[in-house]
Design an enzyme around this catalytic site. Structure first.
Site, PDB file in Angstrom:
ATOM      1  CG  ASP A  46      48.164   2.885 -16.191  1.00 52.44           C
ATOM      2  OD1 ASP A  46      47.653   3.869 -16.740  1.00 52.44           O
ATOM      3  OD2 ASP A  46      47.527   2.064 -15.524  1.00 52.44           O
TER       4      ASP A  46
ATOM      5  CG  HIS B 276      45.317  -5.747 -17.961  1.00 50.97           C
ATOM      6  ND1 HIS B 276      44.095  -6.281 -18.261  1.00 50.97           N
ATOM      7  CD2 HIS B 276      45.171  -4.401 -17.995  1.00 50.97           C
ATOM      8  CE1 HIS B 276      43.250  -5.292 -18.473  1.00 50.97           C
ATOM      9  NE2 HIS B 276      43.876  -4.146 -18.318  1.00 50.97           N
TER      10      HIS B 276
HETATM   11  N1  COA Z   1      54.061  -6.463  -9.856  1.00 47.62           N
HETATM   12  C1  COA Z   1      54.425  -7.589  -9.243  1.00 47.62           C
HETATM   13  N2  COA Z   1      53.676  -8.696  -9.238  1.00 47.62           N
HETATM   14  C2  COA Z   1      52.505  -8.659  -9.880  1.00 47.62           C
HETATM   15  C3  COA Z   1      52.051  -7.505 -10.549  1.00 47.62           C
HETATM   16  C4  COA Z   1      52.882  -6.387 -10.522  1.00 47.62           C
HETATM   17  N3  COA Z   1      52.528  -5.251 -11.133  1.00 47.62           N
HETATM   18  N4  COA Z   1      50.860  -7.746 -11.099  1.00 47.62           N
HETATM   19  C5  COA Z   1      50.555  -8.995 -10.809  1.00 47.62           C
HETATM   20  N5  COA Z   1      51.517  -9.551 -10.060  1.00 47.62           N
HETATM   21  C6  COA Z   1      51.572 -10.923  -9.557  1.00 47.62           C
HETATM   22  C7  COA Z   1      50.795 -10.988  -8.248  1.00 47.62           C
HETATM   23  O1  COA Z   1      51.610 -10.761  -7.137  1.00 47.62           O
HETATM   24  C8  COA Z   1      50.263 -12.397  -8.295  1.00 47.62           C
HETATM   25  O2  COA Z   1      51.306 -13.278  -7.968  1.00 47.62           O
HETATM   26  P1  COA Z   1      50.994 -14.585  -7.064  1.00 47.62           P
HETATM   27  O3  COA Z   1      50.054 -15.395  -7.896  1.00 47.62           O
HETATM   28  O4  COA Z   1      52.350 -15.161  -6.909  1.00 47.62           O
HETATM   29  O5  COA Z   1      50.391 -14.074  -5.819  1.00 47.62           O
HETATM   30  C9  COA Z   1      49.950 -12.617  -9.765  1.00 47.62           C
HETATM   31  O6  COA Z   1      50.851 -11.757 -10.471  1.00 47.62           O
HETATM   32  C10 COA Z   1      48.509 -12.281 -10.131  1.00 47.62           C
HETATM   33  O7  COA Z   1      48.249 -10.933  -9.741  1.00 47.62           O
HETATM   34  P2  COA Z   1      46.882 -10.389  -9.179  1.00 47.62           P
HETATM   35  O8  COA Z   1      47.117  -9.115  -8.441  1.00 47.62           O
HETATM   36  O9  COA Z   1      46.156 -11.475  -8.423  1.00 47.62           O
HETATM   37  O10 COA Z   1      46.101 -10.124 -10.516  1.00 47.62           O
HETATM   38  P3  COA Z   1      44.833  -9.238 -10.655  1.00 47.62           P
HETATM   39  O11 COA Z   1      44.179  -9.653 -11.897  1.00 47.62           O
HETATM   40  O12 COA Z   1      43.991  -9.239  -9.422  1.00 47.62           O
HETATM   41  O13 COA Z   1      45.408  -7.779 -10.750  1.00 47.62           O
HETATM   42  C11 COA Z   1      46.342  -5.783 -11.488  1.00 47.62           C
HETATM   43  C12 COA Z   1      45.638  -7.074 -11.898  1.00 47.62           C
HETATM   44  C13 COA Z   1      46.350  -4.847 -12.673  1.00 47.62           C
HETATM   45  C14 COA Z   1      45.534  -5.113 -10.358  1.00 47.62           C
HETATM   46  C15 COA Z   1      47.768  -6.109 -11.002  1.00 47.62           C
HETATM   47  O14 COA Z   1      48.503  -6.678 -12.058  1.00 47.62           O
HETATM   48  C16 COA Z   1      48.476  -4.885 -10.457  1.00 47.62           C
HETATM   49  O15 COA Z   1      48.281  -4.558  -9.275  1.00 47.62           O
HETATM   50  N6  COA Z   1      49.299  -4.192 -11.292  1.00 47.62           N
HETATM   51  C17 COA Z   1      49.963  -2.993 -10.861  1.00 47.62           C
HETATM   52  C18 COA Z   1      49.008  -1.814 -10.913  1.00 47.62           C
HETATM   53  C19 COA Z   1      48.738  -1.366 -12.333  1.00 47.62           C
HETATM   54  O16 COA Z   1      49.628  -1.225 -13.134  1.00 47.62           O
HETATM   55  N7  COA Z   1      47.429  -1.117 -12.608  1.00 47.62           N
HETATM   56  C20 COA Z   1      46.994  -0.645 -13.895  1.00 47.62           C
HETATM   57  C21 COA Z   1      46.197  -1.687 -14.609  1.00 47.62           C
HETATM   58  S1  COA Z   1      45.829  -1.192 -16.262  1.00 47.62           S
END
Ligand code: COA
Length: 374
Positions: free
Chosen positions: A311, A260
């Protein structure tokens, strides 16, 4: 050439609001921690009222509000006809919802009115018709006739009835009601921000909600929940959760329903959805879905230190309520529209056009070359 690290506007404050807050991993609506609504079994209608008005309704206010919603459940034949035309397998259900909500604005002759009364009426209409649109879409897609909404039922119960054709049980109504409350608002999430940007141009409410639906559709936002269920189904088939997840992680794929932008230790909505998933599946054929979800949760915590978000367990809850995974994100929209409308109205009450700047980092001082010389 330097670049600005915008980091997706992470932690940037973009507006003041009285609608909801996330502080220390706690989510509040208009000052009430969401646990209050869970503990006291509040209704979704009470929460919509709270988000729109800033205070909980009295008994009379709630009765009046519920009646207004129920009187607006119905959709016109013209709207139903348009849903039928869109009930094609290649169209994503969220695209159908987006176009149909936009269409409500086309069919409302007062859609361009901006008086308080007109906007209130438009808000009620949007809120009340969304479940009817979704249920009609599901039935038309299966070749069935949509069911008339039932004015004797509240928001959650009426939706489940229109979807499944049976009066839902008390447990099912409560689960649906809780899920709706938990998704109703969430500070400046991507779709709400998109709605506020749109609202800041002083455009109409239908345009703002249509914009928000488009943003919610994406897999990094609301679109995650349907993919959680796809994942659960795939793992059920493969039979080896750990190998499945490890392969995804090794190929740098995100595991849907985890992580998140704001919450780092716990998504406060998730614990209630987990409880509901457990209660609804216990002793049923779906119990393995809950157990599998727990196995995934443990794996993700150990391997990546990631927490499940709203979710993750909602996928199991919706499945058990008889909702097809292809419309999970629509259920999210049906609830979040309450928050979108509150934010649109708040934005327009004290408006300033949202128009940030960007830092240009492309080439400069180029000379125009006539086309025949390129
Ligand atoms: N699965 C695997 N790795 C994940 C992850 C996931 N669901 N969510 C975060 N990470 C990892 C990223 O790869 C990143 O790792 P790194 O630093 O080694 O590159 C780190 O955690 C930070 O993630 P990041 O995507 O930069 O965080 P964000 O704040 O931009 O994104 C989300 C937040 C929600 C977009 C992201 O966690 C995600 O894509 N989750 C899956 C989709 C989801 O469930 N969305 C609903 C949100 S309520």
């Amino acid at each position: 050439m330097g670049t600005v690290e915008t980091n997706g506007l992470k932690d940037m404050i973009a507006c003041d609001t009285r609608i909801s807050s996330i502080i220390d991993d706690k989510l509040t609506y208009a000052g009430y921690d969401i646990s209050e609504f869970m503990e006291h079994k509040a209704s979704f209608e009470e929460v919509i009222y709270l988000l729109w008005n800033g205070h909980l309704p009295t008994r009379i206010e709630l009765k009046y509000f519920e009646t207004e919603l129920r009187n607006n459940y119905e959709i016109s034949d013209a709207v139903e006809q348009c849903i039928l035309i869109q009930s094609r397998p290649h169209l994503h259900p969220m695209s159908v919802l987006r176009s149909t909500v936009s269409l409500l604005g086309v069919y409302n002759v007062q859609a361009e009115e901006r008086s308080f009364e007109a906007v209130y009426q438009q808000s009620i209409e949007l809120m009340a018709k969304m479940p009817t649109i979704i249920a009609a879409f599901v039935r038309l897609r299966m070749g069935d006739t949509p069911l008339e909404p039932r004015k004797d039922l509240g928001f959650a119960a009426n939706f489940l009835y229109m979807l499944n054709g049976e009066t839902p049980s008390e447990l099912e109504i409560e689960a649906m009601n809780r899920a709706l409350i938990l998704h109703a608002d969430h500070e400046l999430n991507a779709s709400t921000f998109a709605a506020r940007v749109c609202a800041s141009t002083l455009t109409d409410i239908y345009s703002c909600v249509t914009t928000a639906i488009g943003a919610l559709k994406g897999p990094l936002h609301g679109g995650a929940n349907e993919r959680v269920f796809d994942m659960l189904s795939e793992i059920r088939q493969s039979g080896d959760a750990q190998a499945y997840l490890q392969e995804k992680l090794d190929s740098q794929e995100k595991i849907m329903g985890f992580g998140h932008r704001v919450y780092k230790t716990q998504d406060p909505r998730e614990e209630y959805l987990r409880e509901m998933a457990k209660e609804l599946t216990q002793g049923t054929e779906n119990e393995d879905l809950f157990l599998l979800s727990q196995e995934i949760e443990t794996f993700m915590k150990e391997k990546k230190g990631l927490i499940p978000n709203v979710d993750f367990y909602s996928a199991t809850v919706y499945h058990v309520l008889g909702i097809d995974s292809s419309i999970f994100t629509l259920i999210f929209a049906m609830s979040r529209v309450a928050g979108w409308i509150a934010h649109i109205q708040e934005q327009q009450k004290n408006n300033k056009l949202i128009r940030p700047r960007s830092k240009y980092n492309g080439p400069s001082n180029l000379k125009y070359i006539p086309i025949e010389q390129r």
